[in-house]
Design an enzyme around this catalytic site. Structure first.
Site, PDB file in Angstrom:
ATOM      1  N   PRO A 150       4.926  47.388  41.145  1.00 50.72           N
ATOM      2  CA  PRO A 150       6.086  47.766  40.332  1.00 50.72           C
ATOM      3  C   PRO A 150       6.449  46.672  39.319  1.00 50.72           C
ATOM      4  O   PRO A 150       5.716  45.702  39.153  1.00 50.72           O
ATOM      5  CB  PRO A 150       7.184  47.908  41.384  1.00 50.72           C
ATOM      6  CG  PRO A 150       6.861  46.858  42.390  1.00 50.72           C
ATOM      7  CD  PRO A 150       5.354  46.704  42.392  1.00 50.72           C
ATOM      8  N   TRP A 151       7.619  46.818  38.713  1.00 54.91           N
ATOM      9  CA  TRP A 151       7.986  45.926  37.606  1.00 54.91           C
ATOM     10  C   TRP A 151       8.974  44.834  37.979  1.00 54.91           C
ATOM     11  O   TRP A 151       9.263  43.965  37.170  1.00 54.91           O
ATOM     12  CB  TRP A 151       8.585  46.747  36.449  1.00 54.91           C
ATOM     13  CG  TRP A 151       9.615  47.779  36.872  1.00 54.91           C
ATOM     14  CD1 TRP A 151       9.408  49.124  36.970  1.00 54.91           C
ATOM     15  CD2 TRP A 151      10.976  47.549  37.256  1.00 54.91           C
ATOM     16  NE1 TRP A 151      10.557  49.748  37.414  1.00 54.91           N
ATOM     17  CE2 TRP A 151      11.540  48.806  37.592  1.00 54.91           C
ATOM     18  CE3 TRP A 151      11.787  46.420  37.363  1.00 54.91           C
ATOM     19  CZ2 TRP A 151      12.866  48.956  38.015  1.00 54.91           C
ATOM     20  CZ3 TRP A 151      13.106  46.560  37.791  1.00 54.91           C
ATOM     21  CH2 TRP A 151      13.623  47.826  38.097  1.00 54.91           C
ATOM     22  N   LYS A 175      -3.607  48.061  39.346  1.00 54.50           N
ATOM     23  CA  LYS A 175      -2.828  48.772  38.333  1.00 54.50           C
ATOM     24  C   LYS A 175      -1.445  48.135  38.240  1.00 54.50           C
ATOM     25  O   LYS A 175      -0.585  48.346  39.093  1.00 54.50           O
ATOM     26  CB  LYS A 175      -2.659  50.258  38.675  1.00 54.50           C
ATOM     27  CG  LYS A 175      -2.053  51.011  37.497  1.00 54.50           C
ATOM     28  CD  LYS A 175      -1.396  52.308  37.882  1.00 54.50           C
ATOM     29  CE  LYS A 175       0.090  52.268  37.951  1.00 54.50           C
ATOM     30  NZ  LYS A 175       0.826  51.780  36.779  1.00 54.50           N
ATOM     31  N   VAL A 244      -8.731  60.338  53.577  1.00 53.87           N
ATOM     32  CA  VAL A 244      -8.424  59.521  54.760  1.00 53.87           C
ATOM     33  C   VAL A 244      -8.489  58.019  54.442  1.00 53.87           C
ATOM     34  O   VAL A 244      -9.151  57.242  55.120  1.00 53.87           O
ATOM     35  CB  VAL A 244      -9.319  59.882  55.961  1.00 53.87           C
ATOM     36  CG1 VAL A 244      -8.715  59.357  57.258  1.00 53.87           C
ATOM     37  CG2 VAL A 244      -9.483  61.378  56.079  1.00 53.87           C
ATOM     38  N   GLU A 250       5.030  49.318  50.517  1.00 55.70           N
ATOM     39  CA  GLU A 250       6.262  48.517  50.476  1.00 55.70           C
ATOM     40  C   GLU A 250       7.230  49.271  49.582  1.00 55.70           C
ATOM     41  O   GLU A 250       7.011  49.367  48.373  1.00 55.70           O
ATOM     42  CB  GLU A 250       5.980  47.119  49.909  1.00 55.70           C
ATOM     43  CG  GLU A 250       5.265  46.203  50.870  1.00 55.70           C
ATOM     44  CD  GLU A 250       6.016  45.985  52.167  1.00 55.70           C
ATOM     45  OE1 GLU A 250       7.241  46.147  52.189  1.00 55.70           O
ATOM     46  OE2 GLU A 250       5.366  45.672  53.171  1.00 55.70           O
ATOM     47  N   CYS A 284      14.092  45.024  46.017  1.00 52.23           N
ATOM     48  CA  CYS A 284      14.041  45.899  47.191  1.00 52.23           C
ATOM     49  C   CYS A 284      14.829  45.254  48.321  1.00 52.23           C
ATOM     50  O   CYS A 284      15.357  45.934  49.184  1.00 52.23           O
ATOM     51  CB  CYS A 284      12.601  46.129  47.598  1.00 52.23           C
ATOM     52  SG  CYS A 284      11.704  44.590  47.731  1.00 52.23           S
ATOM     53  N   GLU A 382      19.544  53.343  47.354  1.00 49.49           N
ATOM     54  CA  GLU A 382      19.151  52.104  46.685  1.00 49.49           C
ATOM     55  C   GLU A 382      19.562  52.198  45.215  1.00 49.49           C
ATOM     56  O   GLU A 382      19.195  53.155  44.533  1.00 49.49           O
ATOM     57  CB  GLU A 382      17.631  51.942  46.796  1.00 49.49           C
ATOM     58  CG  GLU A 382      17.140  50.677  46.154  1.00 49.49           C
ATOM     59  CD  GLU A 382      15.634  50.503  46.308  1.00 49.49           C
ATOM     60  OE1 GLU A 382      14.882  51.415  45.926  1.00 49.49           O
ATOM     61  OE2 GLU A 382      15.216  49.440  46.802  1.00 49.49           O
ATOM     62  N   LYS A 452      11.461  51.425  59.453  1.00 54.67           N
ATOM     63  CA  LYS A 452      11.816  52.779  58.988  1.00 54.67           C
ATOM     64  C   LYS A 452      11.145  53.101  57.651  1.00 54.67           C
ATOM     65  O   LYS A 452       9.967  52.777  57.459  1.00 54.67           O
ATOM     66  CB  LYS A 452      13.340  52.921  58.966  1.00 54.67           C
ATOM     67  CG  LYS A 452      13.961  52.684  60.351  1.00 54.67           C
ATOM     68  CD  LYS A 452      15.427  53.042  60.416  1.00 54.67           C
ATOM     69  CE  LYS A 452      16.304  51.845  60.194  1.00 54.67           C
ATOM     70  NZ  LYS A 452      17.729  52.123  60.404  1.00 54.67           N
TER      71      LYS A 452
END
Ligand code: NAD
Length: 478
Positions: A150-151, A175, A244, A250, A284, A382, A452
């Site tokens: 992510p950024w 990526k 599979v 994360e 996060c 969030e 979770k």
């Protein structure tokens, strides 16, 4: 405007057919165009990585460790450039970008050591309950892996995946986020100069649909390690299921900071503001729920209001800025939408709640709400912006229950001068990492990940390496 190649495959840079416009969130202006790729580029990268895997997977850990040390030294040598690119593209104050670069160096150094230790650990005998057989254990790289990041901490998230993947002997297709590719491209140029065999490290910039989705589906990719939102994490898992593939995820968080009765008020205020406003709250691990013991609540509310209002929001390149802008217009509008709904939720706005006046970029004032209803989106979802929610709690048990009442379980912070109480609370929290009286320090040696819906698996530490390994037992009749 800069026009940069956005694809690196088999040791060569290419311009892809999917242009990405990269912006400076402090101004809203374009910084560069990156010529990203699509499914064809992913297929080429996966083919190159698969071809390189035969040789790379058989190199010694000592050799891979030496190359990882070289990458760490290369990052150190280009430290100032990486800091500048990170602050320009992501909007973090320079000091925060510097921490990111230091984290990248520490992560590559740590996994260099683990790679070197692998040779000694290979082929360990396993005790069997029979003298007729002998067994040995091997840890082998799981194959070609897709890394999707992510950024919010672009280089850091990349290092947490890339360093252990290379240490294990995997070949990689990375990526970066389409929002923040600039520091990642510089990192890729550093890696390109470090002497890895062609095809071991490949990169394809692009959007989630153009690049992330085909990377997740490609049958040559053995495993996808993804960091990002829950919505996309679920899609990654669904697509990966078709072949599979192994998946590490994360994802999001809605973490709490618990201020116990024994807490030292100034420390609690400092940690609450750091946990809510570092990286403009785009973490996060943001401890965006603050649960304060009844006896400290009124003083805490006054204090947090004063501290949040004193945070200097502004140009990441100005030495006196504490907090920069949000990463782009979409995130800015999302967070303002949350604040707007929060105002109608019954919560009491203590400070902030609006864009920074006279600013061209995506700046939002540090925002604090009190008495936030437990069923409001402000409390449950969030936000990923500079928004803290404060609540009074009557007991330690209530604080623990409220902290655990979330679909997420990434981290938690506890502030309290009574060590026994703080440790007791930490033990009851459903979170992968708990800090006691400490800022959000992260060491490559200690695991990262949550309970979770925050995570599937763990990064960092030996767990981060194991995530890219297969276990093989060779059992022989004697
Ligand atoms: P995002 O999910 O929108 O994007 C993450 C990455 O996935 C990007 O590279 C994106 O291009 C790619 N992607 C998008 N759609 C895809 C698809 N269909 N298939 C494959 N890849 C796809 O997340 P974001 O907005 O970049 O980042 C913010 C989110 O990341 C927050 O929810 C945050 O909590 C989470 N995050 C978690 C951690 C952690 O360690 N738990 C760390 C940082 C960020």
């Amino acid at each position: 405007m800069l026009n940069l190649p956005g694809i690196y495959i088999e040791g060569a840079w290419h311009h892809g057919a999917q242009p990405l416009t990269v912006i400076n969130p402090s101004t809203g202006q374009s910084l560069a165009e990156v010529a990203g790729g699509d499914g064809d580029a992913v297929a080429c990268a996966a083919t190159a990585a698969q071809a390189a895997f035969a040789g790379w997977s058989r190199t010694t850990g000592a050799h891979r460790g030496e190359l990882l040390h070289r990458i760490a030294r290369g990052v150190e040598a280009r430290r100032e450039r990486l800091i500048e690119l990170q602050s320009r593209n992501n909007g973090k104050p320079l000091a925060e970008s510097a921490m990111d670069v230091d984290d990248v160096v520490a992560t590559f150094e740590y996994y260099a050591g683990l790679a070197q230790a692998l040779d000694r650990q290979q082929d360990q005998p396993l005790a069997l309950p029979s003298e007729d057989f002998s067994a040995r254990l091997r840890r082998e790289p799981c194959g070609v892996v897709g890394l999707i990041v992510p950024w919010n901490f672009p280089m850091v998230t990349t290092a947490w995946k890339l360093a252990p993947a290379l240490a294990a002997g995997c070949c990689v297709v990375l990526k970066p986020s389409e929002v923040t590719p600039l520091a990642e491209l510089e990192l890729a140029r550093i890696i390109a100069d470090c002497g890895l065999p062609d095809g071991v490290f490949n990169l394809v910039c692009g959007t989630g649909l153009a690049v992330g989705a085909p990377l997740t589906s490609d049958p040559r990719i053995a495993k996808v390690s993804f960091t990002g939102s829950n919505a996309v994490g679920v899609q990654v898992m669904q697509r990966a299921a078709e072949t599979v593939k192994g998946v590490s995820l994360e994802l999001g968080g809605k973490s709490s900071l618990l201020v116990l009765e024994s807490a030292e008020l100034e420390l609690a205020l400092e940690l609450a503001c750091a946990g809510g406003f570092f990286n403009a709250g785009q973490m996060c691990s943001a401890t965006s729920r603050v649960l304060v013991a009844d006896s400290l609540y009124d003083a805490f509310v006054d204090g947090v209001k004063a501290r949040a209002a004193a945070i200097r929001v502004g140009d990441p390149f100005a030495g006196d800025s504490d907090m920069g802008p949000l990463v782009n217009q979409a995130q800015y509008q999302r967070v303002l939408g949350h604040i707007e709904r929060g105002m109608h939720s019954g919560a009491r706005l203590l400070c902030g709640g609006k864009p920074l006046e006279h600013a061209a970029g995506y700046f939002i004032e540090p925002t604090v709400f009190a008495e936030v209803p437990l069923d409001s989106a402000l409390w449950r979802e969030e936000i990923f912006g500079p928004v803290l929610c404060v609540r009074r709690v009557a007991s330690e048990a209530e604080a623990v229950a409220l902290a655990n009442d979330s679909e997420f379980g990434l981290v938690a912070s506890v502030v309290g001068a009574d060590p026994a109480a703080a440790e007791r609370v930490a033990d009851q929290l459903q979170a992968g990492l708990v800090w006691i009286n400490a800022p959000q320090v992260i060491f490559p040696q200690a695991a990262w990940g949550g309970y979770k819906q925050s995570s599937l698996g763990r990064e960092l530490g030996p767990w981060g390496l194991a995530a890219f390994q297969e276990v093989k037992h060779v059992v022989r009749a004697v």
